[in-house]
Design an enzyme around this catalytic site. Structure first.
Site, PDB file in Angstrom:
ATOM      1  N   LYS A 188       2.435 -13.527   6.574  1.00 38.83           N
ATOM      2  CA  LYS A 188       2.792 -14.392   5.687  1.00 38.83           C
ATOM      3  C   LYS A 188       4.264 -14.904   5.550  1.00 38.83           C
ATOM      4  O   LYS A 188       4.746 -14.670   4.397  1.00 38.83           O
ATOM      5  CB  LYS A 188       1.975 -13.960   4.444  1.00 38.83           C
ATOM      6  CG  LYS A 188       1.706 -15.096   3.343  1.00 38.83           C
ATOM      7  CD  LYS A 188       0.665 -16.106   3.732  1.00 38.83           C
ATOM      8  CE  LYS A 188       0.763 -17.274   2.630  1.00 38.83           C
ATOM      9  NZ  LYS A 188       0.010 -18.432   3.323  1.00 38.83           N
ATOM     10  N   ASP A 204      -5.888  -4.998   6.178  1.00 36.22           N
ATOM     11  CA  ASP A 204      -7.366  -4.555   5.231  1.00 36.22           C
ATOM     12  C   ASP A 204      -8.319  -5.720   5.145  1.00 36.22           C
ATOM     13  O   ASP A 204      -9.329  -5.645   5.225  1.00 36.22           O
ATOM     14  CB  ASP A 204      -6.692  -3.922   3.850  1.00 36.22           C
ATOM     15  CG  ASP A 204      -7.706  -3.056   3.532  1.00 36.22           C
ATOM     16  OD1 ASP A 204      -8.702  -2.613   4.228  1.00 36.22           O
ATOM     17  OD2 ASP A 204      -7.623  -2.526   2.463  1.00 36.22           O
ATOM     18  N   TYR A 242       0.975  -1.167   0.071  1.00 36.20           N
ATOM     19  CA  TYR A 242       0.004  -0.081  -0.120  1.00 36.20           C
ATOM     20  C   TYR A 242       0.956   1.396  -0.074  1.00 36.20           C
ATOM     21  O   TYR A 242       0.383   2.272   0.107  1.00 36.20           O
ATOM     22  CB  TYR A 242      -0.747   0.105   1.266  1.00 36.20           C
ATOM     23  CG  TYR A 242      -2.405  -0.817   1.202  1.00 36.20           C
ATOM     24  CD1 TYR A 242      -2.229  -2.060   0.462  1.00 36.20           C
ATOM     25  CD2 TYR A 242      -3.351  -0.264   1.861  1.00 36.20           C
ATOM     26  CE1 TYR A 242      -3.381  -2.901   0.384  1.00 36.20           C
ATOM     27  CE2 TYR A 242      -4.506  -0.887   1.702  1.00 36.20           C
ATOM     28  CZ  TYR A 242      -4.347  -2.195   0.819  1.00 36.20           C
ATOM     29  OH  TYR A 242      -5.694  -2.822   0.754  1.00 36.20           O
ATOM     30  N   ASP A 271      -3.150 -17.163   6.478  1.00 40.14           N
ATOM     31  CA  ASP A 271      -4.588 -17.961   6.102  1.00 40.14           C
ATOM     32  C   ASP A 271      -4.974 -18.777   7.248  1.00 40.14           C
ATOM     33  O   ASP A 271      -6.179 -18.769   7.198  1.00 40.14           O
ATOM     34  CB  ASP A 271      -3.881 -18.841   4.889  1.00 40.14           C
ATOM     35  CG  ASP A 271      -2.448 -19.194   4.957  1.00 40.14           C
ATOM     36  OD1 ASP A 271      -1.613 -18.913   5.824  1.00 40.14           O
ATOM     37  OD2 ASP A 271      -2.111 -20.036   3.993  1.00 40.14           O
TER      38      ASP A 271
END
Ligand code: NAP
Length: 393
Positions: free
Chosen positions: A217, A286, A150, A262
């Site tokens: 992640k 987000d 971002y 995840d």
């Protein structure tokens, strides 16, 4: 600069000095922002009036988005300066057309004001939901707000910059990318990670929270999200060692652990009660906050606060919702609860509690906007909340 009445909030040695009549800027925003922010202000005014006899908010309108465009740029300098001066603000969503080449105004504003922590509490207020554990959701998501993909470092496929970057990658690193690839860069720094983790742990300590989970992640993106995990743990062990326990639960200590993104996504659905505070990089945060909002009734119920070291900007998690904008049916709860977060931030916690309890009471009673299964308009819902507030008090 600013309205003729009221006084500005000041920050002295990290502590807020809040006058009885603080000037609080607001930006209506685009789309449903124009419908929900006015209601949120009115509800906040009512709560302050009922909670304190000698206090009131002096609202100050600042422009951004389409409303600003009529007279100048989308994000006027006075708006950014105004928020910096007032130290706090309430903001509606601003539209960023997909793939238009426009930089997101929201991202720009957060960067200019260095609002690095996006705090998104997810709680159940009695909204209809298909999720059977909704009443056991009580999460606070700390999303890093200035870095990651971002950060706005990206180049269009086929453009000159993408070509130069591709050539540099090939020459310096022997990496070949397809010519038709758009390219984005994902910076995650030690500085950026440590300050968001510090913010989350401080929040946990101050509010008696039990667990802080680093969501990342890092198994795939080792030097960005993996490093985020390492640096976040370093803050816990080096700066909060007296109050945390790392990796295992200990009585009286805040458990600090980590989860791969995840897996965390599915676990907040299966066992939401196990999660408390989640600290995560920008993009994960987000996605996670919209998904978590869905558990408790959707985006119409999701509030947020952007925090820097001295400035706080409250805004609902949702965007401009073009499909319902102009129809007068948007749920103003997210905006009301964002204003409540802002009042809590300035230390007006009684007004915050009054707003939260009343929203809960009205929503639980089955009265609501269409997303809540009700028939009320945005204005009518706001009216119902203000009417119920007298009793809730
Ligand atoms: P969105 O505006 O959040 O809306 C997604 C959907 O959620 C809406 O179509 C509506 O769905 C529902 N919804 C959201 N808020 C609601 C409310 N208060 N009451 C009732 N339903 C509500 O997401 P988007 O459509 O992806 O984004 C639209 C624009 O907003 C984009 O330009 C985006 O960049 C911008 N945006 C701005 C911000 C910000 O300013 N902070 C944040 C996110 C997005 P249904 O009616 O279909 O159920």
């Amino acid at each position: 600069m600013g309205p003729s009445e009221g006084d500005f909030i000041e920050v002295e040695k990290g502590r807020l000095k809040v006058p009885d009549e603080p000037i609080i800027p607001f930006i209506e925003g685009d789309g449903i922002g124009r419908e929900v922010i006015g209601v949120a202000k009115a509800v906040a005014d009512k709560a302050v009036e009922l909670a304190y006899s000698s206090r009131r908010i002096v609202w100050w309108e600042l422009l951004a988005g389409k409303k600003a465009l009529r007279a100048g740029p989308l994000l006027p300098e006075e708006t950014v300066k105004g928020i910096a001066l007032a130290k706090v603000a309430l903001k509606g969503p601003l539209e960023t057309p997909v793939g238009s080449g426009h930089r997101s105004l929201n991202v720009t504003l957060r960067k200019l004001l260095d609002l690095y922590a996006n705090v998104r509490p997810v709680q159940y207020y009695g909204a209809p939901t298909a999720f059977k554990h909704a009443d056991r959701v009580d999460l606070v998501i700390f999303r890093e707000n200035t870095e990651d993909v971002y950060a706005g470092i990206e180049w269009k496929a086929g453009g000159e910059e993408a070509k130069r970057f591709r050539e540099l990658l090939k020459k310096e690193f022997g990496i070949e990318l397809r010519e038709d690839a758009g390219i984005g860069v994902k910076p995650i720094s030690e500085f950026g990670t440590k300050r968001i983790m510090r913010k989350a742990l401080t929040w946990a300590v101050e509010r008696g929270r039990k667990r802080v989970t680093i969501m990342h992640k890092g198994n795939i993106m080792k030097f960005t999200e993996g490093a985020f995990r390492e640096w976040a743990y370093e803050v816990a062990s080096e700066e909060f060692s007296d109050v945390v326990s790392i990796g295992e639960k200990k009585p009286g200590k805040i458990l600090v652990d980590d989860k791969i993104a995840d897996n965390a996504f599915q676990q907040i659905i299966i066992r939401p009660w196990e999660y408390d505070i989640i600290v995560t990089p920008n993009l994960n945060g987000d996605y996670l906050s919209d998904a978590a909002a869905a558990l408790v009734g959707g985006l119409g119920m999701a509030a947020g606060l952007n925090l820097g070291d001295e400035i706080a900007l409250a805004e609902p998690v949702h965007g401009t919702a073009p499909d319902i904008a102009g129809k007068g049916i948007a749920n103003p709860s997210a905006a009301i609860l964002s204003a409540a977060l802002l009042l809590d931030y300035i230390g007006w916690g009684e007004a915050t509690e009054l707003m939260r309890r009343t929203v809960r009471k009205v929503v639980e009673s089955g009265r609501g906007t269409p997303d809540l299964g009700g028939r009320l308009s945005t204005e009518e819902f706001g009216g119902a909340v203000m009417e119920a507030m007298e009793d809730v008090r």
